[in-house]
Scaffold this motif. Sequence first.
Motif, PDB file in Angstrom:
ATOM      1  N   LEU A  77       0.850  -1.166  -0.073  1.00 50.78           N
ATOM      2  CA  LEU A  77       0.057  -0.091   0.017  1.00 50.78           C
ATOM      3  C   LEU A  77       0.999   1.242   0.060  1.00 50.78           C
ATOM      4  N   LEU A  78       1.708   1.315   1.044  1.00 46.06           N
ATOM      5  CA  LEU A  78       2.272   2.796   1.061  1.00 46.06           C
ATOM      6  C   LEU A  78       3.444   2.910   0.231  1.00 46.06           C
ATOM      7  N   LYS A  79       4.243   2.030  -0.232  1.00 46.12           N
ATOM      8  CA  LYS A  79       5.367   2.230  -1.041  1.00 46.12           C
ATOM      9  C   LYS A  79       4.888   2.827  -2.329  1.00 46.12           C
ATOM     10  N   PRO A  80       3.858   2.031  -3.008  1.00 51.16           N
ATOM     11  CA  PRO A  80       3.160   2.445  -4.228  1.00 51.16           C
ATOM     12  C   PRO A  80       2.664   3.842  -4.006  1.00 51.16           C
ATOM     13  N   LEU A  81       2.058   3.979  -3.249  1.00 55.32           N
ATOM     14  CA  LEU A  81       1.202   5.444  -2.995  1.00 55.32           C
ATOM     15  C   LEU A  81       2.381   6.463  -2.517  1.00 55.32           C
ATOM     16  N   VAL A  82       3.474   6.349  -1.862  1.00 50.37           N
ATOM     17  CA  VAL A  82       4.263   7.394  -1.636  1.00 50.37           C
ATOM     18  C   VAL A  82       5.827   7.072  -2.158  1.00 50.37           C
ATOM     19  N   PRO A  83       6.056   7.153  -3.610  1.00 51.92           N
ATOM     20  CA  PRO A  83       7.287   6.900  -3.917  1.00 51.92           C
ATOM     21  C   PRO A  83       8.318   7.808  -3.238  1.00 51.92           C
ATOM     22  N   ARG A  84       9.324   7.748  -3.097  1.00 51.61           N
ATOM     23  CA  ARG A  84      10.405   8.273  -2.524  1.00 51.61           C
ATOM     24  C   ARG A  84      11.825   7.896  -2.898  1.00 51.61           C
ATOM     25  N   ARG A  85      12.827   8.525  -3.218  1.00 48.13           N
ATOM     26  CA  ARG A  85      14.191   8.182  -3.720  1.00 48.13           C
ATOM     27  C   ARG A  85      14.717   7.728  -2.367  1.00 48.13           C
ATOM     28  N   ARG A  86      15.601   6.570  -2.629  1.00 52.01           N
ATOM     29  CA  ARG A  86      16.523   6.285  -1.752  1.00 52.01           C
ATOM     30  C   ARG A  86      17.706   7.125  -1.660  1.00 52.01           C
ATOM     31  N   PRO A  87      18.562   6.849  -0.488  1.00 48.06           N
ATOM     32  CA  PRO A  87      19.772   7.747  -0.335  1.00 48.06           C
ATOM     33  C   PRO A  87      20.700   7.415  -1.426  1.00 48.06           C
ATOM     34  N   ALA A  88      21.475   8.450  -1.830  1.00 47.88           N
ATOM     35  CA  ALA A  88      22.473   8.451  -2.956  1.00 47.88           C
ATOM     36  C   ALA A  88      23.833   7.508  -2.822  1.00 47.88           C
ATOM     37  N   ALA A  89      24.117   6.682  -3.502  1.00 49.49           N
ATOM     38  CA  ALA A  89      25.162   5.717  -3.144  1.00 49.49           C
ATOM     39  C   ALA A  89      26.289   6.443  -2.552  1.00 49.49           C
ATOM     40  N   ASP A  90      26.497   7.809  -2.967  1.00 52.73           N
ATOM     41  CA  ASP A  90      27.871   8.462  -2.645  1.00 52.73           C
ATOM     42  C   ASP A  90      27.778   8.959  -1.444  1.00 52.73           C
ATOM     43  N   LEU A  91      26.831   8.727  -0.532  1.00 55.10           N
ATOM     44  CA  LEU A  91      26.841   9.251   0.808  1.00 55.10           C
ATOM     45  C   LEU A  91      27.418   8.400   1.730  1.00 55.10           C
ATOM     46  N   LEU A  92      27.654   7.085   1.408  1.00 52.53           N
ATOM     47  CA  LEU A  92      28.449   6.168   2.117  1.00 52.53           C
ATOM     48  C   LEU A  92      29.644   5.650   1.727  1.00 52.53           C
ATOM     49  N   PRO A  93      30.634   5.214   2.200  1.00 57.82           N
ATOM     50  CA  PRO A  93      31.737   4.451   1.515  1.00 57.82           C
ATOM     51  C   PRO A  93      31.120   3.425   0.951  1.00 57.82           C
TER      52      PRO A  93
ATOM     53  N   PRO B   3      18.008  -2.173  -3.571  1.00 57.69           N
ATOM     54  CA  PRO B   3      16.669  -1.983  -3.996  1.00 57.69           C
ATOM     55  C   PRO B   3      16.107  -0.964  -4.911  1.00 57.69           C
ATOM     56  N   THR B   4      15.104  -1.188  -5.907  1.00 60.72           N
ATOM     57  CA  THR B   4      14.573  -0.301  -6.558  1.00 60.72           C
ATOM     58  C   THR B   4      13.340   0.346  -6.094  1.00 60.72           C
ATOM     59  N   SER B   5      12.644  -0.359  -5.219  1.00 54.74           N
ATOM     60  CA  SER B   5      11.522   0.161  -4.901  1.00 54.74           C
ATOM     61  C   SER B   5      11.527   1.469  -4.053  1.00 54.74           C
ATOM     62  N   SER B   6      10.516   2.024  -3.602  1.00 57.09           N
ATOM     63  CA  SER B   6      10.474   3.265  -2.803  1.00 57.09           C
ATOM     64  C   SER B   6      10.864   3.038  -1.554  1.00 57.09           C
ATOM     65  N   SER B   7      11.570   4.119  -1.416  1.00 60.52           N
ATOM     66  CA  SER B   7      12.445   4.002   0.088  1.00 60.52           C
ATOM     67  C   SER B   7      11.427   4.231   1.129  1.00 60.52           C
ATOM     68  N   PHE B   8      10.115   4.797   1.029  1.00 63.19           N
ATOM     69  CA  PHE B   8       9.218   4.889   2.364  1.00 63.19           C
ATOM     70  C   PHE B   8       8.202   3.907   2.210  1.00 63.19           C
ATOM     71  N   PRO B   9       7.928   3.392   3.403  1.00 58.63           N
ATOM     72  CA  PRO B   9       8.487   3.371   4.536  1.00 58.63           C
ATOM     73  C   PRO B   9       9.569   1.807   4.452  1.00 58.63           C
ATOM     74  N   SER B  10      10.221   1.813   5.282  1.00 58.83           N
ATOM     75  CA  SER B  10      11.238   0.538   5.488  1.00 58.83           C
ATOM     76  C   SER B  10      10.360  -0.791   5.990  1.00 58.83           C
ATOM     77  N   GLY B  11      10.209  -1.524   4.645  1.00 60.87           N
ATOM     78  CA  GLY B  11       9.358  -2.749   5.082  1.00 60.87           C
ATOM     79  C   GLY B  11      10.395  -3.544   5.889  1.00 60.87           C
ATOM     80  N   HIS B  12      11.760  -3.804   6.029  1.00 61.40           N
ATOM     81  CA  HIS B  12      12.297  -4.629   6.742  1.00 61.40           C
ATOM     82  C   HIS B  12      12.052  -4.061   8.189  1.00 61.40           C
TER      83      HIS B  12
END
Length: 544
Positions: free
Chosen positions: A119-135, A144-153
């Motif tokens: 429900l929430l991921k398709p309704l609220v698509p959000r970009r995940r953190p850029a790979a450059d922000l971490l080593p 993953p390529t799905s929406s970042s919001f919310p964390s299913g894990h």
Amino acid sequence: MLRRRRARDAQVTPQSAARAAADVVLPHTITSGARAGLRRSRRSLRPVGRLDRRLTTAIGRLPRSSVDDAMLALTRSANHSGLWFATASVLVAGSRRTRRGAMRGLMAIGLASLAANGLLKPLVPRRRPAADLLPVERALPDRPTSSSFPSGHSASAMAFAVGVAMESPRTGLVLAPLAATVAYSRVHVGVHWSSDVAVGSVLGAGVALLTRRWLPVRPIDEAVARPWAGAPELVDGDGLSMVVNSGSGRPGTDPVEEIAEALPKAHLVRLDPGDDLMALLREAADHPGTQALGIAGGDGSVAAAARMAEDLDLPLAVMPAGTLNHFGRDVGVYDLQEVVDATGSGEAVAVDIGELQAYSASTGPAGGERVVFVNTASFGGYPEMVRERERWEDHWGKWPAASAALIRTLVRARPIRCRIDGDTTAVWMLFVGNGPYAPSGMAPSYRPRLDSGLLEVRYLRADRRFSRARAVVGLLLGTLGHTRTYVEHTATTLDVELLDGPVEVATDGEVMVAGERLCFSVADHPVPVYRRDESRWPERTSPW
């Protein structure tokens, strides 16, 4: 060099990263008004995005350590809830509390995954953190390529931990740090913002609490019943005559030998396939020096022993050892040690016994066949539903199995015209409980009391429009008790006339009798059943 080139190509600046942290992708199909509203919402969430950015940047600056590898391994183990399914398999092998906790936790995971990923991921698509922000060595390679919001894990982790804690608080306390670490790992490996994890965790905990709508938490392990002061003390089984079903008990273990070792002075009678149970119960009761009757078997065997104990005015010792052990769970006797303790100290409680008189057109008022039941009696689709539920619940859990069994039974059931206490109606199924059952408005699960002197009557009416569909929807939404197709009440007696001929009636899970008129009541005298007073045995309580 590679990291600097990736950062330069992506043109990541503090401002653009903060916007990305709070960015919601706007679909082209929405209206201009909705688009404007989403833009305003995105602007209001920019402080959250800036906090997400600061936290992710701070984590990215942490020095390289073995924690990075541990977080990668942990977050992968939780893919598709694999970690929690493995944990549930361990809990199922534990105490009754942990078993119930595992079933509730898995149910909560299913609902949380549906809410977060469906429900929430398709309704609220959000970009995940850029790979450059971490080593590079810390980031999850298969992002993953799905929406970042919310964390299913995070939702699944908290749903399982809270679900288990609702049944077994101590086990929940052990699982809580693991669930929190799984949630944090999603930020540590760079696939979620901290706000994704926070919302996912709250969602999972809320869904776990919501499971009480369908599966209420049983407040105690045993039903309330008044103590019976006259039960004799049977030290080492002296004075106890017990019939033991040779096919019951743990696989590979002879239950007769096990009980003989625990109760060396008891008189034991072996019940083999094909034997006459009532004849063996009579033999056991007639043994010299018998002060109490015992039974080791399932609910059907317990019902037969309860009838004999009632007829002979003897207390009853129950050792649950069959396929169905609902009576033992309600009484609060779960294992042989509890039988040894209760009989040795003379601790017992008064338990009501249900009665059924079945009549046919050829028999008069005195010609009815008397059947005793300790749990339930039912006709229509209910016996079939119970059989289906029992067959599926070990794999699916009780509530999903009960729902699927009810739906399948209703699809195949035929309306039964009858007259219930003088009111003519048609029903899909009718259930009579030996005492009030919980939860109300759902599939009956357990009894809060064993000595109420009441019957509980539940049935689904078949004379309402779309009654089948309304019953199924009500069960799935947890609102069955509020539909007009469902009737539930208590009574001291119940009189049912079958208008289209006799029907088969199942008592305690077995089809016992058929009749055109069925008269239900509670026996005049309760049966004393041995049960350990847990307040006197604190050292034997479960650590969970």
